[in-house]
Design a protein around this motif. Structure first.
Motif, short mmCIF file in Angstrom:
data_model
loop_
_atom_site.label_atom_id
_atom_site.label_comp_id
_atom_site.label_asym_id
_atom_site.label_seq_id
_atom_site.Cartn_x
_atom_site.Cartn_y
_atom_site.Cartn_z
N GLY A 15 11.67 -2.36 -25.50
CA GLY A 15 12.68 -1.76 -26.36
C GLY A 15 13.73 -2.78 -26.72
O GLY A 15 13.66 -3.95 -26.31
N ARG A 16 14.73 -2.37 -27.46
CA ARG A 16 15.80 -3.28 -27.91
C ARG A 16 16.84 -3.52 -26.82
O ARG A 16 17.40 -4.59 -26.73
CB ARG A 16 16.46 -2.72 -29.16
CG ARG A 16 15.52 -2.58 -30.33
CD ARG A 16 15.33 -3.90 -31.04
NE ARG A 16 14.38 -3.69 -32.13
CZ ARG A 16 13.38 -4.50 -32.38
NH1 ARG A 16 13.20 -5.57 -31.66
NH2 ARG A 16 12.56 -4.26 -33.37
N HIS A 17 17.17 -2.54 -26.01
CA HIS A 17 18.14 -2.64 -24.92
C HIS A 17 19.46 -3.31 -25.34
O HIS A 17 19.84 -4.34 -24.79
CB HIS A 17 17.52 -3.40 -23.73
CG HIS A 17 16.28 -2.77 -23.20
ND1 HIS A 17 16.29 -1.62 -22.45
CD2 HIS A 17 14.97 -3.12 -23.33
CE1 HIS A 17 15.06 -1.29 -22.13
NE2 HIS A 17 14.24 -2.18 -22.66
N MET A 175 6.65 0.28 -26.07
CA MET A 175 7.70 0.68 -27.01
C MET A 175 7.18 1.72 -28.00
O MET A 175 7.86 2.71 -28.28
CB MET A 175 8.21 -0.55 -27.77
CG MET A 175 9.40 -0.28 -28.64
SD MET A 175 10.06 -1.85 -29.22
CE MET A 175 11.47 -1.30 -30.14
#
Length: 194
Positions: A15-17, A175
């Protein structure tokens, strides 16, 4: 030949986090892997860290895990960076340098195209402006050469995407966990071609 075993493995969910730094992600994944095998950072004899964009990721990760004085090797090798860190750790055990090592691969990708970052006074090249120095373009060129040599079709390349999307549906930490039919992949916009 000596045998080398992977005794623990884990990962953070893809994910982007936006709320975490690269080293926080690396430390979280490392702790999950250590927990998986029942070891602590004090049991580790070396750290092999793979990352492209951040300096001294391994050393900075150890600041969060606990500095034990172990050697740290940072690896950068494009899309094979994490695999290279793993290979170096595996080789150090095989060579008898260490008994237990920790290998971590970590990246924090921005959204959009994978664009080469300008470094220092490096000149802007026509390839950089056109995007042909980006990894999708490099892989496209390699794919087109594979097609030329072996007759590989775009449909066969698309089937790799279908297979990878299917595998992601089986991974709770992927993701994108959605089946993608071949027709949808074939109809998608071409990102890099020739």
């Amino acid at each position: 030949m000596a045998e080398v075993y992977v005794v623990g493995a884990d990962m953070v969910r893809f994910g982007r986090h936006p709320d975490k730094t690269v080293v926080q992600l690396a430390a979280e994944a490392a702790l999950l892997a250590l927990d998986d095998c029942g070891l602590a950072i004090r049991d580790v004899q070396a750290l092999y860290s793979g990352n492209i964009g951040e300096p001294m990721t391994g050393q900075r990760t150890l600041q969060l895990l606990g500095q034990t004085g172990i050697p740290v090797v940072n690896c950068t090798n494009a899309c094979a960076t994490g695999a290279t860190a793993f290979r170096e750790g595996w080789m150090s055990i095989l060579a008898g340098l260490h008994d237990v090592v920790l290998c971590v691969g970590v990246e924090k990708m921005a959204s959009g195209m994978l664009v080469k970052k300008k470094v220092g006074n490096e000149p802007i090249t026509p390839e950089g402006v056109m995007g042909s120095e980006t990894m999708p373009a490099v892989f496209s060129m390699a794919g087109m050469e594979h097609s030329r040599l072996y007759g590989t079709t775009l449909r066969q390349f698309a089937q790799v995407s279908v297979k990878n999307h299917h595998h992601a549906t089986l991974n709770p930490k992927a993701m994108y966990r959605k089946e993608t039919p071949l027709e949808e992949v074939m109809a998608a916009e071409m990102i890099a071609d020739r």
